[in-house]
Design a protein around this motif. Structure first.
Motif, PDB file in Angstrom:
ATOM      1  N   GLY A  32      53.521 -12.525 -20.458  1.00 43.83           N
ATOM      2  CA  GLY A  32      52.911 -11.379 -21.115  1.00 43.83           C
ATOM      3  C   GLY A  32      53.864 -10.685 -22.072  1.00 43.83           C
ATOM      4  O   GLY A  32      53.472 -10.286 -23.179  1.00 43.83           O
ATOM      5  N   LEU A  33      55.121 -10.549 -21.669  1.00 43.46           N
ATOM      6  CA  LEU A  33      56.121  -9.963 -22.566  1.00 43.46           C
ATOM      7  C   LEU A  33      56.374 -10.864 -23.775  1.00 43.46           C
ATOM      8  O   LEU A  33      56.546 -10.379 -24.896  1.00 43.46           O
ATOM      9  N   TRP A  34      56.403 -12.158 -23.561  1.00 45.57           N
ATOM     10  CA  TRP A  34      56.605 -13.102 -24.665  1.00 45.57           C
ATOM     11  C   TRP A  34      55.459 -12.980 -25.675  1.00 45.57           C
ATOM     12  O   TRP A  34      55.691 -12.924 -26.879  1.00 45.57           O
ATOM     13  N   ARG A  35      54.243 -12.918 -25.165  1.00 43.26           N
ATOM     14  CA  ARG A  35      53.091 -12.818 -26.064  1.00 43.26           C
ATOM     15  C   ARG A  35      53.094 -11.494 -26.818  1.00 43.26           C
ATOM     16  O   ARG A  35      52.778 -11.459 -28.012  1.00 43.26           O
ATOM     17  N   ALA A  36      53.446 -10.411 -26.142  1.00 38.20           N
ATOM     18  CA  ALA A  36      53.517  -9.113 -26.814  1.00 38.20           C
ATOM     19  C   ALA A  36      54.614  -9.113 -27.869  1.00 38.20           C
ATOM     20  O   ALA A  36      54.476  -8.473 -28.912  1.00 38.20           O
ATOM     21  N   GLY A  37      55.686  -9.846 -27.625  1.00 41.44           N
ATOM     22  CA  GLY A  37      56.763  -9.936 -28.609  1.00 41.44           C
ATOM     23  C   GLY A  37      56.374 -10.752 -29.823  1.00 41.44           C
ATOM     24  O   GLY A  37      56.712 -10.405 -30.950  1.00 41.44           O
ATOM     25  N   THR A  38      55.650 -11.827 -29.616  1.00 35.72           N
ATOM     26  CA  THR A  38      55.264 -12.663 -30.751  1.00 35.72           C
ATOM     27  C   THR A  38      54.136 -12.036 -31.559  1.00 35.72           C
ATOM     28  O   THR A  38      54.033 -12.283 -32.761  1.00 35.72           O
ATOM     29  N   ASP A  39      53.289 -11.249 -30.937  1.00 38.09           N
ATOM     30  CA  ASP A  39      52.194 -10.582 -31.653  1.00 38.09           C
ATOM     31  C   ASP A  39      52.683  -9.377 -32.452  1.00 38.09           C
ATOM     32  O   ASP A  39      51.967  -8.901 -33.320  1.00 38.09           O
ATOM     33  N   GLY A  40      53.850  -8.870 -32.127  1.00 33.13           N
ATOM     34  CA  GLY A  40      54.365  -7.689 -32.813  1.00 33.13           C
ATOM     35  C   GLY A  40      54.033  -6.394 -32.103  1.00 33.13           C
ATOM     36  O   GLY A  40      54.424  -5.323 -32.558  1.00 33.13           O
TER      37      GLY A  40
END
Length: 72
Positions: A32-40
């Motif tokens: 979830g943190l990875w996805r939030a990081g890649t989405d901006g």
């Protein structure tokens, strides 16, 4: 003797289930943190939180905000 073996087997099964669920929750949190990081979204949250410390009306508060940024 047989009851003691069954009890130990049941305990190890419960311990395995607990460890498996803990590991799964950690993996999902990292995903979830990875996805939030890649989405901006993570960067947007950090920018919004940083703007509260910098946007001030007095000179003293602005100096304290600049000091916080420099120390970061």
């Amino acid at each position: 003797m047989l009851d003691a073996l069954r009890e130990e087997s049941a305990q190890s099964t419960v311990e395995y289930a607990i460890v498996t669920m803990a590991l799964l929750s950690i993996v999902l949190a990292i995903a979830g943190l990875w996805r939030a990081g890649t989405d901006g979204r993570l960067a947007a949250l950090a920018a919004r939180a940083a703007s509260h410390g910098v946007a001030s009306t007095s000179v003293i508060d602005a100096a304290a905000g600049a000091k916080d940024i420099a120390l970061y």
